[in-house]
Structures are given as structure tokens and as C-alpha cells.
Scaffold this active site. Sequence first.
Site, PDB file in Angstrom:
ATOM      1  N   ASP A 183       0.834  -1.210   0.000  1.00  0.00           N
ATOM      2  CA  ASP A 183       0.000   0.000   0.000  1.00  0.00           C
ATOM      3  C   ASP A 183       0.871   1.264   0.000  1.00  0.00           C
ATOM      4  O   ASP A 183       0.530   2.269  -0.624  1.00  0.00           O
ATOM      5  CB  ASP A 183      -0.903   0.001   1.236  1.00  0.00           C
ATOM      6  CG  ASP A 183      -2.018  -1.025   1.132  1.00  0.00           C
ATOM      7  OD1 ASP A 183      -2.526  -1.242   0.018  1.00  0.00           O
ATOM      8  OD2 ASP A 183      -2.376  -1.607   2.164  1.00  0.00           O
TER       9      ASP A 183
ATOM     10  N   ASN B 268      -6.599   5.690  10.526  1.00  0.00           N
ATOM     11  CA  ASN B 268      -7.907   6.002  11.116  1.00  0.00           C
ATOM     12  C   ASN B 268      -8.470   4.818  11.914  1.00  0.00           C
ATOM     13  O   ASN B 268      -8.988   4.987  13.012  1.00  0.00           O
ATOM     14  CB  ASN B 268      -8.870   6.403   9.995  1.00  0.00           C
ATOM     15  CG  ASN B 268     -10.311   6.474  10.460  1.00  0.00           C
ATOM     16  OD1 ASN B 268     -10.693   7.389  11.173  1.00  0.00           O
ATOM     17  ND2 ASN B 268     -11.107   5.495  10.071  1.00  0.00           N
TER      18      ASN B 268
HETATM   19  P1  NAD Z   1       3.527   1.164   5.247  1.00  0.00           P
HETATM   20  O1  NAD Z   1       3.516   0.883   3.799  1.00  0.00           O
HETATM   21  O2  NAD Z   1       4.393   0.380   6.127  1.00  0.00           O
HETATM   22  O3  NAD Z   1       2.013   1.106   5.727  1.00  0.00           O
HETATM   23  C1  NAD Z   1       1.746   0.847   7.040  1.00  0.00           C
HETATM   24  C2  NAD Z   1       0.626  -0.170   7.060  1.00  0.00           C
HETATM   25  O4  NAD Z   1      -0.585   0.498   6.715  1.00  0.00           O
HETATM   26  C3  NAD Z   1       0.794  -1.328   6.084  1.00  0.00           C
HETATM   27  O5  NAD Z   1       0.426  -2.524   6.735  1.00  0.00           O
HETATM   28  C4  NAD Z   1      -0.170  -0.978   4.965  1.00  0.00           C
HETATM   29  O6  NAD Z   1      -0.674  -2.120   4.277  1.00  0.00           O
HETATM   30  C5  NAD Z   1      -1.264  -0.296   5.750  1.00  0.00           C
HETATM   31  N1  NAD Z   1      -2.099   0.599   4.940  1.00  0.00           N
HETATM   32  C6  NAD Z   1      -1.731   1.676   4.209  1.00  0.00           C
HETATM   33  N2  NAD Z   1      -2.808   2.216   3.619  1.00  0.00           N
HETATM   34  C7  NAD Z   1      -3.862   1.457   3.982  1.00  0.00           C
HETATM   35  C8  NAD Z   1      -5.246   1.518   3.709  1.00  0.00           C
HETATM   36  N3  NAD Z   1      -5.759   2.493   2.960  1.00  0.00           N
HETATM   37  N4  NAD Z   1      -6.057   0.589   4.283  1.00  0.00           N
HETATM   38  C9  NAD Z   1      -5.553  -0.389   5.066  1.00  0.00           C
HETATM   39  N5  NAD Z   1      -4.261  -0.493   5.368  1.00  0.00           N
HETATM   40  C10 NAD Z   1      -3.423   0.425   4.836  1.00  0.00           C
HETATM   41  O7  NAD Z   1       3.850   2.652   5.617  1.00  0.00           O
HETATM   42  P2  NAD Z   1       3.880   3.894   4.733  1.00  0.00           P
HETATM   43  O8  NAD Z   1       4.403   3.597   3.409  1.00  0.00           O
HETATM   44  O9  NAD Z   1       4.566   4.938   5.533  1.00  0.00           O
HETATM   45  O10 NAD Z   1       2.318   4.207   4.609  1.00  0.00           O
HETATM   46  C11 NAD Z   1       1.768   5.326   5.185  1.00  0.00           C
HETATM   47  C12 NAD Z   1       0.432   4.947   5.743  1.00  0.00           C
HETATM   48  O11 NAD Z   1       0.615   4.060   6.825  1.00  0.00           O
HETATM   49  C13 NAD Z   1      -0.268   6.164   6.313  1.00  0.00           C
HETATM   50  O12 NAD Z   1      -1.061   6.791   5.335  1.00  0.00           O
HETATM   51  C14 NAD Z   1      -1.057   5.590   7.465  1.00  0.00           C
HETATM   52  O13 NAD Z   1      -2.416   5.394   7.129  1.00  0.00           O
HETATM   53  C15 NAD Z   1      -0.440   4.240   7.734  1.00  0.00           C
HETATM   54  N6  NAD Z   1       0.043   4.248   9.111  1.00  0.00           N
HETATM   55  C16 NAD Z   1      -0.665   3.544  10.014  1.00  0.00           C
HETATM   56  C17 NAD Z   1      -0.300   3.599  11.346  1.00  0.00           C
HETATM   57  C18 NAD Z   1      -1.119   2.844  12.341  1.00  0.00           C
HETATM   58  O14 NAD Z   1      -2.048   2.161  11.930  1.00  0.00           O
HETATM   59  N7  NAD Z   1      -0.826   2.994  13.619  1.00  0.00           N
HETATM   60  C19 NAD Z   1       0.802   4.338  11.775  1.00  0.00           C
HETATM   61  C20 NAD Z   1       1.509   5.044  10.804  1.00  0.00           C
HETATM   62  C21 NAD Z   1       1.117   4.997   9.455  1.00  0.00           C
END
Ligand code: NAD
Length: 265
Positions: free
Chosen positions: A45, A164
Site C-alpha cells: 500500500d 484512522n
Molecule cells: P507502510 O507501507 O508500512 O504502511 C503501514 C501499514 O498500513 C501497512 O500494513 C499498509 O498495508 C497499511 N495501509 C496503508 N494504507 C492502507 C489503507 N488504505 N487501508 C488499510 N491499510 C493500509 O507505511 P507507509 O508507506 O509509511 O504508509 C503510510 C500509511 O501508513 C499512512 O497513510 C497511514 O495510514 C499508515 N500508518 C498507520 C499507522 C497505524 O495504523 N498505527 C501508523 C503510521 C502509518
Amino acid sequence: MKVAIVHNQEAKTIEVTERLKALLTQSAIQIDGQRPDLVISVGGDGTLLSAFHKYSHLLNEVRFLGVHTGHLGFYTDWRDYELEELVNSLQTNQEQSVSYPLLDIKISYLDDKPAKHFLALNESTIKRSNRTMVADVYIKNELFESFRGDGLAVSTPTGSTAYNKSIGGAVIHPSINAFQLTEIASLNNRVFRTLGSPMVIAQDEWLEIKLENTEDYLVTVDQLDIKESNIRSIYYRIAKERIHFASYRHMHFWHRVKDSFIGEG
Ligand code: NAD
């Protein structure tokens, strides 16, 4: 059809990308990173989010498609062992697409600096590094609440399953044209009070988060970190632009949610 490929640097992804390029070339599909019709992200993603930001100036012209090389992603429909089928679909199938809402973000400053605009596919957050964040939340120019806590997240429907969801927001079907405000560890007691639950904001409404004047805010837009001082307000609304995904195959949204978060049991 002209195709651009965006990939991460993992060894498996690089190997899959090479195979994909070879299959595209054999099928006389042109690889064009400048003016593509279709952007294929290979990775997870995060790779699709990078591809979106790289080509966000061409949103009216391009469709996106994700090949995942790790676990099932939300933006990635094709597996790395399905490349032949994927290239075959590009050649034979109609150009169908499905579009989803994006978040429009405007940051305005206390000094004369011009406002900055961003688009988010997943979300934007505002946090303070190590102190309580104090902000007034306006909906359509009317003060709704005064927030104190770690921060606020504003997400799109497709982003509702990402950060979220981890902070207790609702999962929203991406055909709903709305965005969501979710609190991150709000302080709620007899002195400070916020709604305390996620709010789904309609497409013709906008939010203004007016920040207390301090220097140490961190604003995120998907993977991008924006560390800036003198921020006065951040405005959020549904963007005029939408993201178009190539839909050569259809996966039911709730099936994807079940598959990712619950499994077959
Ligand atoms: P990444 O690619 O490691 O993504 C982090 C995780 O979020 C992965 O498991 C990915 O599959 C999942 N993810 C991303 N978009 C998603 C979506 N729309 N629906 C479901 N899962 C999704 O990290 P990155 O490249 O820095 O991606 C940034 C995204 O990671 C941010 O937009 C944020 O939504 C997400 N994130 C999540 C958390 C958390 O859940 N605590 C913390 C930081 C960032």
C-alpha cells in the site's frame, strides 16, 4: 496504452518488476514514466501511496493499479504470480475504472507566506511532538469544539482502514463521498470536552483546525511529514479531484475488509 511502473526496493519486488517489464514489452505495451495512461505500483500500500503522489498532477488522465509482493494490501489487487493474467487483461479488456474521493488540505500561515495545498489518498494528521495539542475545530466556519490531546486525524473513505482504524475511527465504504475526523487521545474531563467519537463530514462541508501558536507541530499527508512553524489553520474538505483505479477485476469492499482484518476464522 502507456504504462509507468513505481516499485519499492525490496529484492522480491525488483524481480517481479523486471518480469512485468518483460511481459509488457513482449505485448507491445509502451513503458512511459512521463505521460502514462496507467500507473502500476509493485510492492505494498505504501508503494501505491508513493505512486499516487508522484502522479498526482495527472489525476484526470491516469488510472492506478497495484500488484502486491507482500501480504494482501488495500490498494493492491493483483498478486505477483498473476502477471501474465494482468498483462493479458490490459490487452483484451475494456478500460474500466472506479474512482474514489481524495482529501484537499490547505495550510495557512500566521505570516504572509502563501497557503500551501496538498492532496491525500489516506489521511492527514496534526500532532504535537511532546506537549498537549490545543486547537479549535470549526465546521463550516462555526466553532464546534476546542480540542486538547495528542492530535487529530482526517481521513478519506479509502484511508479509513489505515491509520484512522487504528485510532478507533469507523471503516467507511469508499463509494461514500465524505471524510472523517478522528481524535488521537483527547483529554476529556470536567474542564475540557470534545465530542469524543469519530465524525463523518459531508461532501459540501469543510473543517478548519485553528492551531495555538507554537512551533512544534507535525502535519502528515499520507507518508509525507511537514514540519513547519507559524501555521495558523489547516482546512480540510473533499477534493475536486478523484483517484481512478483500473478495475479489470472487482473485489467487494467488505470482502477485502474481512480478508484483511478478520480472516476466514
Ligand atoms: P507502510 O507501507 O508500512 O504502511 C503501514 C501499514 O498500513 C501497512 O500494513 C499498509 O498495508 C497499511 N495501509 C496503508 N494504507 C492502507 C489503507 N488504505 N487501508 C488499510 N491499510 C493500509 O507505511 P507507509 O508507506 O509509511 O504508509 C503510510 C500509511 O501508513 C499512512 O497513510 C497511514 O495510514 C499508515 N500508518 C498507520 C499507522 C497505524 O495504523 N498505527 C501508523 C503510521 C502509518
